[in-house]
Design a protein around this motif. Structure first.
Motif, mmCIF file in Angstrom:
data_model
loop_
_atom_site.group_PDB
_atom_site.id
_atom_site.type_symbol
_atom_site.label_atom_id
_atom_site.label_comp_id
_atom_site.label_asym_id
_atom_site.label_seq_id
_atom_site.Cartn_x
_atom_site.Cartn_y
_atom_site.Cartn_z
ATOM 1 N N GLY A 85 40.999 33.954 39.677
ATOM 2 C CA GLY A 85 42.618 33.811 40.222
ATOM 3 C C GLY A 85 43.412 33.175 39.226
ATOM 4 N N ILE A 86 42.749 32.067 38.481
ATOM 5 C CA ILE A 86 43.647 31.424 37.529
ATOM 6 C C ILE A 86 43.737 32.476 36.187
ATOM 7 C CG2 ILE A 86 43.112 29.563 35.626
ATOM 8 C CD1 ILE A 86 41.588 28.012 37.759
ATOM 9 N N TYR A 87 42.733 33.471 35.909
ATOM 10 C CA TYR A 87 42.813 34.312 34.925
ATOM 11 C C TYR A 87 44.123 35.067 35.322
ATOM 12 C CZ TYR A 87 42.320 38.145 31.930
ATOM 13 O OH TYR A 87 42.591 39.011 30.997
ATOM 14 N N MET A 88 43.964 35.717 36.419
ATOM 15 C CA MET A 88 44.959 36.634 36.847
ATOM 16 C C MET A 88 46.464 36.033 36.751
ATOM 17 S SD MET A 88 43.656 39.644 37.044
ATOM 18 C CE MET A 88 44.567 40.679 37.718
ATOM 19 N N ALA A 89 46.659 34.799 37.235
ATOM 20 C CA ALA A 89 48.056 34.382 37.250
ATOM 21 C C ALA A 89 48.541 33.613 35.977
ATOM 22 C CB ALA A 89 47.820 33.114 38.297
ATOM 23 N N GLU A 90 47.623 33.316 35.136
ATOM 24 C CA GLU A 90 47.997 32.319 34.048
ATOM 25 C C GLU A 90 47.679 32.981 32.632
ATOM 26 O OE1 GLU A 90 49.557 29.320 33.756
ATOM 27 O OE2 GLU A 90 49.969 29.404 35.784
ATOM 28 N N TYR A 91 46.535 33.883 32.854
ATOM 29 C CA TYR A 91 46.291 34.448 31.237
ATOM 30 C C TYR A 91 46.511 35.936 31.079
ATOM 31 C CZ TYR A 91 44.228 29.921 30.458
ATOM 32 O OH TYR A 91 44.126 28.461 30.122
ATOM 33 N N ALA A 92 46.188 36.517 32.213
ATOM 34 C CA ALA A 92 46.230 38.190 32.099
ATOM 35 C C ALA A 92 47.497 38.430 31.712
ATOM 36 C CB ALA A 92 45.924 38.756 33.484
ATOM 37 N N LYS A 93 47.608 39.183 30.437
ATOM 38 C CA LYS A 93 48.822 39.690 30.118
ATOM 39 C C LYS A 93 49.382 41.293 30.495
ATOM 40 C CE LYS A 93 49.110 37.491 25.866
ATOM 41 N NZ LYS A 93 47.898 36.819 25.541
ATOM 42 N N PRO A 94 50.512 41.384 31.174
ATOM 43 C CA PRO A 94 51.015 42.773 31.848
ATOM 44 C C PRO A 94 50.398 43.640 30.726
ATOM 45 C CG PRO A 94 53.034 41.557 31.123
ATOM 46 C CD PRO A 94 51.673 40.609 30.925
ATOM 47 N N GLY A 95 49.812 44.880 31.530
ATOM 48 C CA GLY A 95 49.454 45.677 30.544
ATOM 49 C C GLY A 95 48.342 46.591 31.310
ATOM 50 N N LYS A 96 47.759 47.626 30.683
ATOM 51 C CA LYS A 96 46.811 48.587 31.388
ATOM 52 C C LYS A 96 45.564 47.910 31.852
ATOM 53 C CE LYS A 96 47.543 53.130 30.895
ATOM 54 N NZ LYS A 96 48.478 53.443 30.012
ATOM 55 N N TRP A 97 45.175 47.180 30.924
ATOM 56 C CA TRP A 97 43.798 46.375 31.526
ATOM 57 C C TRP A 97 44.116 45.520 32.576
ATOM 58 C CZ3 TRP A 97 38.782 46.186 31.069
ATOM 59 C CH2 TRP A 97 38.221 44.778 31.121
ATOM 60 N N THR A 98 44.898 44.571 32.796
ATOM 61 C CA THR A 98 45.379 43.848 33.840
ATOM 62 C C THR A 98 45.662 44.712 34.857
ATOM 63 O OG1 THR A 98 46.257 42.203 32.644
ATOM 64 C CG2 THR A 98 46.963 42.084 34.758
ATOM 65 N N GLN A 99 46.192 45.983 34.927
ATOM 66 C CA GLN A 99 46.534 46.866 36.006
ATOM 67 C C GLN A 99 44.951 47.512 36.472
ATOM 68 O OE1 GLN A 99 49.183 49.653 34.513
ATOM 69 N NE2 GLN A 99 50.556 49.549 36.078
ATOM 70 N N MET A 100 44.287 47.749 35.344
ATOM 71 C CA MET A 100 42.867 48.075 35.912
ATOM 72 C C MET A 100 42.101 47.145 36.648
ATOM 73 S SD MET A 100 40.569 50.573 34.828
ATOM 74 C CE MET A 100 39.004 49.504 34.042
#
Lengths: 296, 273
Positions: A85-100
């Motif tokens: 949850g912390i990764y998704m909210a604070e670190y993940a940059k919008p893009g293909k990888w995060t969407q995956m």
């Protein structure tokens, strides 16, 4: 139709819907408690099931297993769920990888529990060689609790006002310290809700546990606290049936004479257990939140 | 009407605080600072200095780049992924705008106060003690810092009996003063204020303005403001931004009294903005 009348009708409709939901809940709980409450006594809570011939006895091991499985599952789910949850909210940059990742989480959370159970049978029971065990059950439950937990934590963190983060960063506090000391405390109520939802699934789940934690409990010696002993209740590698599994098993294949009585009592006990657990988790969470944020 | 308005600024300036005859010691010098948001060129080639123990006001219409420029000075634009800041921001002969330098360490020495009061969801005490503690302040030091900082912003007498209550119980003006106290507890050399009174009532605003005049004895201050009277009342220097350009930068008195650029005159006389 004038606006006032429309408004009134709509209001009545909403009240009716709310009332309907409440009454369904009340009837359900009332029915289960009415059926089962008189079965529950001290023996029922503290004794193992009686023999097939005599019937009677209690559901002490199952009750214990339900809570112990919850602890084991949460030991796995909470750290990974929080991290995700912390990764998704604070670190993940919008893009293909995060969407995956997001898509994977959604798929994972919509898997039927019986499928997760069979997957657990292959991986956690057979491949690991543990056999039916609490640990296999906890891992299988974690598989479908993780997406829920990740999502709830992400939402709770995202709901913390951006100004809080800015204030902290502007003071020369690092991103990580900001997450740990500013954001997580503020997000705590949301995280607690996620924790309670996930716990509810552990208490209620039967299908995924049939193939992973098994349908039986060995004879347990509640004075033996050595986790490596096969008769110890704490041994994570022993098979264990939870209350929910017990209810299913008693109802579908048991031949004891008082099966329906036991099932009714177990259901009532399960509901009471879940209620007490939810209320106390909420209460503890509130207390902790107030302590962290100094609200009163 | 036009000349009257300018005349009012001038008298206000003279009454409240005549231009100090101080030597200009440069605290911070920005050279050729540009900011890009994606393809948008938001701040263009700004050259500007902040002088020690003075208040510099950034004025200009909305979207002119004044807040964006302010946020370059403590590297807060680093937190926006699409933003790119070029140029040099010199403090004590060191360029702060280089990625090798840790933005966290820089922010420690440059305090910031935001438009909307944003106290942490913690107690009044914790709001102030939080960051110093992470930098190693002991329990006793924290206690002293809390009292000192609250005294400085004039909040001590109002809150000393409820230091462990939530900061969210305070009024908006009190919250903003708490945010200032929180910033000065880190003992920065520069304090950046981003429209600190735009969400406050007139009484709270005047308290904060008084406070800023008080604070410049110890700190160098840059303030973004929408309110030209406020700039005239409290600043020593004023920078007028328009469409990402720094149009004019001068002593406040000079800039309000004898602006040299047509755009400045138009803005000051209310022809746009």
């Amino acid at each position: 139709m004038n606006a006032k009348l429309t408004d009134r009708i709509a209001t009545i409709c909403f009240y009716l819907i709310a009332f309907l939901i409440l009454s369904v809940l009340a009837i359900l709980i009332g029915f289960i408690l009415y059926q089962g409450l008189h079965v529950i006594d001290w023996t029922f809570i503290t004794q193992p099931p009686g023999s097939i011939l005599t019937g009677g006895g209690g559901v002490a091991p199952q009750l214990f297993n339900s809570f112990y499985l919850l602890v084991l599952t949460m030991l796995i789910t909470i750290p990974i769920g929080l991290g995700g949850g912390i990764y998704m909210a604070e670190y993940a940059k919008p893009g293909k990888w995060t969407q995956m990742i997001r898509l994977s989480i959604e798929v994972l959370s919509s898997l039927p529990s019986i499928v997760v159970g069979l997957f657990g049978l292959l991986l956690f029971v057979q491949l690991t060689g543990w056999g039916f065990s609490l640990l296999s059950g906890a891992l299988a439950l974690s598989v479908f609790n993780l997406p829920l937990m990740v999502r709830v934590v992400e939402q709770a963190i995202s709901a913390v006002p951006k100004e809080q983060t800015e204030a902290s960063l502007a003071l020369g506090v690092t991103h990580w310290q900001t997450i740990m000391k500013v954001i997580l405390p503020a997000a705590l109520p949301g995280i607690i809700t996620g924790f309670i939802l996930a716990s509810g699934r552990v208490f209620g789940e039967a299908a995924a546990l049939l193939f992973t934690a098994g349908m039986t409990s060995p004879v347990l010696d509640f004075t033996n606290w050595d986790p490596s002993s096969p008769t110890s209740p704490l041994n994570p590698l022993r098979p264990a049936s939870t209350l929910a599994v017990h209810i299913w098993k008693i109802n579908s294949e048991s031949i004891v004479s008082d099966a329906s009585k036991i099932a009714a009592g177990s259901s009532a006990l399960l509901i009471i257990g879940v209620l007490i657990f939810n209320l106390s988790a909420r209460f503890l969470g509130q207390w902790f939140y107030k302590k962290l944020t100094s609200t009163r | 009407m036009t000349s009257q308005a300018v005349f009012q600024f001038q008298t206000a300036q003279e009454n409240i605080h005549p231009l100090p005859q101080m030597e200009q010691v440069t605290q911070l010098e920005a050279k050729q600072v540009n900011v890009f948001y994606g393809s948008k060129h938001a701040v263009k080639d700004i050259h500007l200095s902040l002088y020690k123990n003075s208040v510099t006001a950034f004025i200009g219409p909305s979207g002119c780049g004044k807040s964006t420029f302010l946020r370059c000075l403590n590297r807060m634009n680093d937190t926006i992924p699409s933003a790119k800041v070029t140029g040099e921001i010199m403090i004590d002969g060191i360029n702060m705008n280089q990625s090798e330098l840790n933005a966290t360490q820089i922010r420690r020495h440059i305090g910031m106060v935001f438009q909307k009061p944003n106290p942490f969801m913690k107690s009044i005490f914790e709001n102030i003690a939080f960051a110093p503690r992470l930098y190693g302040a002991s329990k006793a030091e924290c206690k002293q810092l809390v009292e000192e900082s609250l005294q400085k912003v004039g909040l001590w007498d109002e809150v000393k009996d409820r230091l462990h209550h939530s900061a969210l119980e305070l009024s908006g003006g009190q919250q903003q003063r708490l945010c200032i106290a929180r910033a000065i507890a880190m003992k920065p050399s520069i304090i950046l204020l981003d429209e600190p009174t735009s969400a406050l009532d007139p009484i709270s605003t005047s308290k904060i303005e008084q406070l800023i005049l008080e604070l410049k004895k110890d700190f160098t201050i840059a303030i973004v403001t929408h309110n030209m009277q406020q700039a005239a009342r409290i600043s020593d220097y004023t920078a007028f931004f328009y469409m990402g350009d720094l149009i004019e930068f001068n002593h406040t008195n000079q800039l309000f009294h004898q602006p040299s650029q047509q755009a400045t005159i138009d803005y000051l006389t209310g022809r746009f903005g």
